[in-house]
Structure formats: structure tokens, C-alpha cells
Write a protein that holds these residues in place. Structure first.
Motif, PDB file in Angstrom:
ATOM      1  N   ALA A  45       6.621  25.566   0.185  1.00  0.00           N
ATOM      2  CA  ALA A  45       7.602  25.956   1.197  1.00  0.00           C
ATOM      3  C   ALA A  45       7.089  25.816   2.623  1.00  0.00           C
ATOM      4  CB  ALA A  45       8.042  27.398   0.943  1.00  0.00           C
ATOM      5  N   ASP A  46       5.761  25.866   2.811  1.00  0.00           N
ATOM      6  CA  ASP A  46       5.231  25.813   4.172  1.00  0.00           C
ATOM      7  C   ASP A  46       4.831  24.416   4.620  1.00  0.00           C
ATOM      8  OD1 ASP A  46       3.188  25.677   2.323  1.00  0.00           O
ATOM      9  OD2 ASP A  46       1.783  26.896   3.488  1.00  0.00           O
ATOM     10  N   LEU A  47       5.109  23.399   3.789  1.00  0.00           N
ATOM     11  CA  LEU A  47       4.783  22.015   4.133  1.00  0.00           C
ATOM     12  C   LEU A  47       6.030  21.149   4.108  1.00  0.00           C
ATOM     13  CD1 LEU A  47       1.517  21.418   2.043  1.00  0.00           C
ATOM     14  CD2 LEU A  47       1.701  22.158   4.428  1.00  0.00           C
ATOM     15  N   THR A  48       6.003  20.084   4.890  1.00  0.00           N
ATOM     16  CA  THR A  48       7.103  19.128   4.878  1.00  0.00           C
ATOM     17  C   THR A  48       6.552  17.745   5.177  1.00  0.00           C
ATOM     18  OG1 THR A  48       9.337  18.655   5.717  1.00  0.00           O
ATOM     19  CG2 THR A  48       7.691  19.326   7.341  1.00  0.00           C
ATOM     20  N   VAL A  49       7.350  16.721   4.966  1.00  0.00           N
ATOM     21  CA  VAL A  49       6.997  15.371   5.389  1.00  0.00           C
ATOM     22  C   VAL A  49       8.029  14.917   6.407  1.00  0.00           C
ATOM     23  CG1 VAL A  49       5.686  14.592   3.381  1.00  0.00           C
ATOM     24  CG2 VAL A  49       8.169  14.452   3.325  1.00  0.00           C
ATOM     25  N   LEU A  50       7.568  14.208   7.411  1.00  0.00           N
ATOM     26  CA  LEU A  50       8.479  13.613   8.386  1.00  0.00           C
ATOM     27  C   LEU A  50       8.845  12.212   7.909  1.00  0.00           C
ATOM     28  CD1 LEU A  50       6.889  14.981  11.680  1.00  0.00           C
ATOM     29  CD2 LEU A  50       8.683  15.959  10.253  1.00  0.00           C
ATOM     30  N   ALA A  51       9.397  11.389   8.764  1.00  0.00           N
ATOM     31  CA  ALA A  51       9.903  10.080   8.333  1.00  0.00           C
ATOM     32  C   ALA A  51       8.799   9.226   7.711  1.00  0.00           C
ATOM     33  CB  ALA A  51      10.513   9.353   9.525  1.00  0.00           C
ATOM     34  N   LYS A  52       9.122   8.545   6.630  1.00  0.00           N
ATOM     35  CA  LYS A  52       8.164   7.635   5.996  1.00  0.00           C
ATOM     36  C   LYS A  52       8.186   6.297   6.728  1.00  0.00           C
ATOM     37  CE  LYS A  52      11.429   6.077   2.428  1.00  0.00           C
ATOM     38  NZ  LYS A  52      11.657   4.713   2.917  1.00  0.00           N
ATOM     39  N   SER A  53       7.070   5.596   6.668  1.00  0.00           N
ATOM     40  CA  SER A  53       6.994   4.262   7.256  1.00  0.00           C
ATOM     41  C   SER A  53       7.283   3.214   6.195  1.00  0.00           C
ATOM     42  CB  SER A  53       5.599   4.020   7.840  1.00  0.00           C
ATOM     43  OG  SER A  53       4.658   3.837   6.798  1.00  0.00           O
ATOM     44  N   ALA A  54       7.454   1.977   6.645  1.00  0.00           N
ATOM     45  CA  ALA A  54       7.610   0.862   5.705  1.00  0.00           C
ATOM     46  C   ALA A  54       6.264   0.460   5.120  1.00  0.00           C
ATOM     47  CB  ALA A  54       8.250  -0.331   6.407  1.00  0.00           C
ATOM     48  N   ALA A  55       5.171   0.886   5.745  1.00  0.00           N
ATOM     49  CA  ALA A  55       3.831   0.518   5.285  1.00  0.00           C
ATOM     50  C   ALA A  55       3.526   1.163   3.940  1.00  0.00           C
ATOM     51  CB  ALA A  55       2.795   0.940   6.309  1.00  0.00           C
ATOM     52  N   GLU A  56       3.006   0.363   3.025  1.00  0.00           N
ATOM     53  CA  GLU A  56       2.607   0.862   1.709  1.00  0.00           C
ATOM     54  C   GLU A  56       1.193   0.400   1.390  1.00  0.00           C
ATOM     55  OE1 GLU A  56       5.513   1.245  -1.705  1.00  0.00           O
ATOM     56  OE2 GLU A  56       6.373  -0.453  -0.645  1.00  0.00           O
ATOM     57  N   ASP A  57       0.414   1.268   0.825  1.00  0.00           N
ATOM     58  CA  ASP A  57      -0.898   0.923   0.302  1.00  0.00           C
ATOM     59  C   ASP A  57      -0.848   1.184  -1.194  1.00  0.00           C
ATOM     60  OD1 ASP A  57      -3.469   0.582  -0.459  1.00  0.00           O
ATOM     61  OD2 ASP A  57      -4.344   1.993   0.943  1.00  0.00           O
ATOM     62  N   LYS A  58      -0.732   0.116  -1.959  1.00  0.00           N
ATOM     63  CA  LYS A  58      -0.605   0.288  -3.407  1.00  0.00           C
ATOM     64  C   LYS A  58      -1.215  -0.904  -4.127  1.00  0.00           C
ATOM     65  CE  LYS A  58       4.041  -1.708  -3.966  1.00  0.00           C
ATOM     66  NZ  LYS A  58       5.364  -1.478  -4.565  1.00  0.00           N
ATOM     67  N   ASP A  59      -1.251  -0.821  -5.440  1.00  0.00           N
ATOM     68  CA  ASP A  59      -1.756  -1.921  -6.253  1.00  0.00           C
ATOM     69  C   ASP A  59      -0.926  -3.175  -6.039  1.00  0.00           C
ATOM     70  OD1 ASP A  59      -3.882  -0.939  -8.343  1.00  0.00           O
ATOM     71  OD2 ASP A  59      -2.390   0.662  -8.236  1.00  0.00           O
ATOM     72  N   SER A  60      -1.560  -4.323  -6.256  1.00  0.00           N
ATOM     73  CA  SER A  60      -0.826  -5.586  -6.227  1.00  0.00           C
ATOM     74  C   SER A  60      -1.480  -6.553  -7.192  1.00  0.00           C
ATOM     75  CB  SER A  60      -0.840  -6.200  -4.821  1.00  0.00           C
ATOM     76  OG  SER A  60      -2.087  -6.850  -4.559  1.00  0.00           O
ATOM     77  N   ILE A  61      -0.745  -7.596  -7.524  1.00  0.00           N
ATOM     78  CA  ILE A  61      -1.322  -8.781  -8.134  1.00  0.00           C
ATOM     79  C   ILE A  61      -1.322  -9.832  -7.041  1.00  0.00           C
ATOM     80  CG2 ILE A  61      -1.147 -10.556  -9.918  1.00  0.00           C
ATOM     81  CD1 ILE A  61      -1.854  -7.769 -10.976  1.00  0.00           C
ATOM     82  N   THR A  62      -2.509 -10.281  -6.685  1.00  0.00           N
ATOM     83  CA  THR A  62      -2.689 -11.183  -5.556  1.00  0.00           C
ATOM     84  C   THR A  62      -3.328 -12.480  -6.033  1.00  0.00           C
ATOM     85  OG1 THR A  62      -2.835  -9.420  -3.914  1.00  0.00           O
ATOM     86  CG2 THR A  62      -3.968 -11.463  -3.386  1.00  0.00           C
ATOM     87  N   VAL A  63      -2.886 -13.587  -5.449  1.00  0.00           N
ATOM     88  CA  VAL A  63      -3.404 -14.914  -5.805  1.00  0.00           C
ATOM     89  C   VAL A  63      -3.775 -15.662  -4.530  1.00  0.00           C
ATOM     90  CG1 VAL A  63      -2.006 -15.028  -7.904  1.00  0.00           C
ATOM     91  CG2 VAL A  63      -1.108 -15.985  -5.775  1.00  0.00           C
ATOM     92  N   THR A  64      -4.488 -16.773  -4.674  1.00  0.00           N
ATOM     93  CA  THR A  64      -4.773 -17.611  -3.514  1.00  0.00           C
ATOM     94  C   THR A  64      -3.503 -18.366  -3.123  1.00  0.00           C
ATOM     95  OG1 THR A  64      -5.429 -19.516  -4.845  1.00  0.00           O
ATOM     96  CG2 THR A  64      -7.161 -17.940  -4.245  1.00  0.00           C
ATOM     97  N   LYS A  65      -3.462 -18.839  -1.896  1.00  0.00           N
ATOM     98  CA  LYS A  65      -2.300 -19.611  -1.461  1.00  0.00           C
ATOM     99  C   LYS A  65      -2.173 -20.893  -2.277  1.00  0.00           C
ATOM    100  CE  LYS A  65       0.145 -21.260   2.625  1.00  0.00           C
ATOM    101  NZ  LYS A  65       0.629 -22.484   1.966  1.00  0.00           N
ATOM    102  N   GLU A  66      -3.311 -21.481  -2.626  1.00  0.00           N
ATOM    103  CA  GLU A  66      -3.274 -22.709  -3.425  1.00  0.00           C
ATOM    104  C   GLU A  66      -2.609 -22.456  -4.774  1.00  0.00           C
ATOM    105  OE1 GLU A  66      -4.214 -25.451  -6.485  1.00  0.00           O
ATOM    106  OE2 GLU A  66      -5.159 -23.458  -6.401  1.00  0.00           O
ATOM    107  N   THR A  67      -2.956 -21.339  -5.416  1.00  0.00           N
ATOM    108  CA  THR A  67      -2.348 -21.003  -6.702  1.00  0.00           C
ATOM    109  C   THR A  67      -0.869 -20.696  -6.541  1.00  0.00           C
ATOM    110  OG1 THR A  67      -4.425 -20.154  -7.615  1.00  0.00           O
ATOM    111  CG2 THR A  67      -2.381 -19.344  -8.614  1.00  0.00           C
ATOM    112  N   ALA A  68      -0.528 -19.948  -5.504  1.00  0.00           N
ATOM    113  CA  ALA A  68       0.888 -19.616  -5.261  1.00  0.00           C
ATOM    114  C   ALA A  68       1.709 -20.876  -5.043  1.00  0.00           C
ATOM    115  CB  ALA A  68       0.998 -18.688  -4.057  1.00  0.00           C
ATOM    116  N   ASP A  69       1.185 -21.825  -4.260  1.00  0.00           N
ATOM    117  CA  ASP A  69       1.928 -23.069  -3.992  1.00  0.00           C
ATOM    118  C   ASP A  69       2.011 -23.941  -5.235  1.00  0.00           C
ATOM    119  OD1 ASP A  69       2.241 -22.261  -1.375  1.00  0.00           O
ATOM    120  OD2 ASP A  69       0.627 -23.523  -0.586  1.00  0.00           O
ATOM    121  N   ARG A  70       0.894 -24.061  -5.944  1.00  0.00           N
ATOM    122  CA  ARG A  70       0.844 -24.943  -7.114  1.00  0.00           C
ATOM    123  C   ARG A  70       1.774 -24.464  -8.223  1.00  0.00           C
ATOM    124  NH1 ARG A  70      -2.493 -24.476 -11.529  1.00  0.00           N
ATOM    125  NH2 ARG A  70      -3.829 -22.979 -10.404  1.00  0.00           N
ATOM    126  N   LEU A  71       1.823 -23.146  -8.425  1.00  0.00           N
ATOM    127  CA  LEU A  71       2.636 -22.598  -9.507  1.00  0.00           C
ATOM    128  C   LEU A  71       3.977 -22.045  -9.032  1.00  0.00           C
ATOM    129  CD1 LEU A  71      -0.150 -20.715 -11.529  1.00  0.00           C
ATOM    130  CD2 LEU A  71       0.755 -23.032 -11.897  1.00  0.00           C
TER     131      LEU A  71
END
Length: 313
Positions: A136-162
Motif C-alpha cells: 500500500a505504501d509503494l507505487t509505480v509511475l509511468a513505464k518507459s518503452a525501454a525493456e531489458d529482457k532475454d532475446s534470441i540474437t543473431v549476426t546481421k549476416e545470419t539475419a540477412d541470409r536467412l
């Protein structure tokens, strides 16, 4: 982002951070004594409208704390910072006893802190649910669009090739690719089992343990063709990697949001912190963390420059 001790407890393995408040006291008898950006010691508590902004023990959280404190100061608020306090369990003690008034948080991880079975992955629904889960004594203000979370990331070469843009695109191609990931990713519901269940993704091989710079190097060197990397890791920009869109939100939602003691909430405080949230994106946060972690710049200086550029400083 970055530091191997991520905030996200992505589920962020919050318990993995075990630093105590006393260990993070910065040499003072009071582990929550405030330190201003200039290094001076200030007063704790809300007396005279003072606001103490804390952070967890990793560079992204410290940077966000400097952004919040700088925005508050620009609005005339007597704000100071206490950085790198420790894990969520540690800094929450300060929020609960009133010695900290503001701390950067992440919507999904914080919701799971209060409800371990929390499973919502829509950003708006997660944010709304979080507000109802808070004490009850805590709140959150507006959230941002920024997210820090897990991802599956590839190289640009792999993204372009596939021709990969989303994780759904990966389903038909993953059988020929090797994924680099931490050990727990093999069994975590949002890891390998979730990839198969949600997207029909099954990799040729999953190489573990690969985290942080080890995962980045393996991806760069072609030892793996995809890697589990956090979305604000500056290595993504530095190496021109491509983060595949989590179009079915397997990894949930982790919007950056200020957690605030209700006693500290005023129109001025709200305007200052909402102003930061309105401008902050994942790409911007990744670039800022890169200045701190790669370029070795002072977080307070990086925050001040960004705030000034965005009309908030």
C-alpha cells in the motif's frame, strides 16, 4: 547492459545477487547513507522534500538512478543517489523502511517478486497488474518503452541470409543452427522448452554455459549462430547484431519503471520521472549503457548529457 548480474531476474534470478546492505555501505556506518552525483554525503529520508534514489548492483540500474535523480534535480527536487546497494531483496528493505524513495525497476520481474506465479506477458496488463500487487505504501509511475529482457540474437549476416526478423521466422531455420545460452536456459520455461512450445523452435544444438561476453564472442566467431543475450547489452550495437522480435512474447515484458514511495509522490516528482519514461527506449538505454560499460564514462555524466539533450536536464 552489461553486467552479468542483470535486474531482470528473467527472470532474473533475483536470488543470485546476494550482496548485503552492509557490504554495499560505501564505507559508511549507515549502508543507506546517500551519495550525490558529486560524491558528497546527503541526508536520507523525505525531510524537506529530499528524495533518495537507489539502484541495484549493476551498471544499468546505476545509470537509471542517475537519470531519475538528474531529472528530479532539474525540477528543483532535493535528490541524491545511493548506487549499487545490492540485490532486489537488499534494496527493497530500504523501500520498505522509508530510507529510499525511488528505485529503477522492471515490470515483469517486480510483479514476479510479489507473485512468483505471475505469468502475464502483455505490457499494459503487466503494468496494471503490478500496481495491484504492490504494498500500500509503494507505487509505480509511468513505464518507459525501454525493456531489458532475454532475446534470441543473431549476426546481421545470419539475419540477412536467412531472412530473419522475428522469432517466428526462426522456426523453419533453427534446425541448422547452434544456440549459445546459459545452463539454466536449457530447462527454464522461458528457455528451450518455451521456444519449442511457443514457436516450434528446435535448435540443432544448444551450447552452454555461454553468458555475457562469452556468448558475444561465440556469436562473433561463428561458434554459435544465435545467442541468448539481454536486449540492452551494448555488444548488440557494437557488433551490429540483430535482436529477433519476440512476436509471441515468450520472454514476457520488462519495461523500465520507477518504483516510488507514495509519501514521496508529488506533481513535481511525477512530472520529472514520467518525463524520463516518455523519452527512454530500449535502443537509447543500450547506447547509454554502452557509454558506461564500453567507453568507461561516469554514469552521472552520461545521464546529464542525455537529460540535457532531451530537454529534461
Amino acid at each position: 547492459m552489461t553486467n552479468s548480474t542483470r535486474p531482470i531476474l528473467s527472470v532474473l534470478a533475483a536470488a543470485a545477487l546476494t550482496l548485503s546492505l552492509a557490504a554495499c555501505g560505501g564505507g559508511t556506518n549507515n549502508p543507506l547513507a546517500t551519495t550525490t552525483s558529486g560524491g558528497a554525503t546527503g541526508a536520507t529520508g523525505t525531510g524537506g522534500g529530499a528524495v533518495l534514489v537507489g539502484s541495484a548492483d549493476f551498471s544499468e540500474s546505476a545509470l537509471l538512478a542517475e537519470l531519475y535523480a538528474g531529472a528530479l534535480k532539474a525540477k528543483g527536487v532535493n535528490a541524491s543517489t545511493k548506487l549499487r546497494i545490492g540485490s532486489r531483496e537488499a534494496y527493497m528493505k530500504g523501500m520498505q523502511d522509508g530510507s529510499i524513495q525511488v528505485i529503477p525497476e522492471y515490470t515483469g520481474a517486480l510483479a514476479r517478486f510479489y507473485n512468483k506465479d505471475f505469468a502475464e506477458n502483455d505490457p499494459t496488463k503487466t503494468y496494471d497488474a503490478l500496481k495491484s500487487l504492490l504494498p500500500a505504501d509503494l507505487t509505480v509511475l509511468a513505464k518507459s518503452a525501454a525493456e531489458d529482457k532475454d532475446s534470441i540474437t543473431v549476426t546481421k549476416e545470419t539475419a540477412d541470409r536467412l531472412q530473419l526478423k522475428t522469432m517466428s521466422d526462426l522456426a523453419a531455420k533453427a534446425g541448422d543452427l547452434v544456440l549459445g545460452a546459459p545452463d539454466e536456459f536449457k530447462t527454464r520455461p522461458q528457455g528451450v522448452p518455451g521456444l519449442a512450445q511457443t514457436y516450434g523452435i528446435t535448435f540443432k544444438q544448444v551450447r552452454t554455459p555461454l553468458t555475457g561476453q562469452a556468448a558475444v564472442q561465440a556469436l562473433k566467431n561463428g561458434q554459435v549462430q544465435a545467442a541468448n543475450i539481454f536486449t540492452t547489452d551494448p555488444a548488440i550495437t557494437a557488433n551490429n547484431f540483430v535482436v529477433l522480435e519476440d512476436d509471441k512474447r515468450l520472454f514476457g515484458t520488462q519495461n523500465v519503471v520507477p518504483l516510488v514511495a507514495k509519501k514521496a509522490v508529488t506533481d513535481t516528482v511525477t512530472a520529472a520521472l514520467d518525463g524520463v519514461s516518455a523519452k527512454l527506449t530500449t535502443d537509447e538505454l543500450r547506447a547509454l549503457v554502452g557509454q558506461v560499460d564500453i567507453d568507461k564514462k561516469d554514469p552521472a555524466a552520461v545521464a546529464k548529457e542525455w537529460l540535457t539533450k532531451n530537454g529534461l536536464g
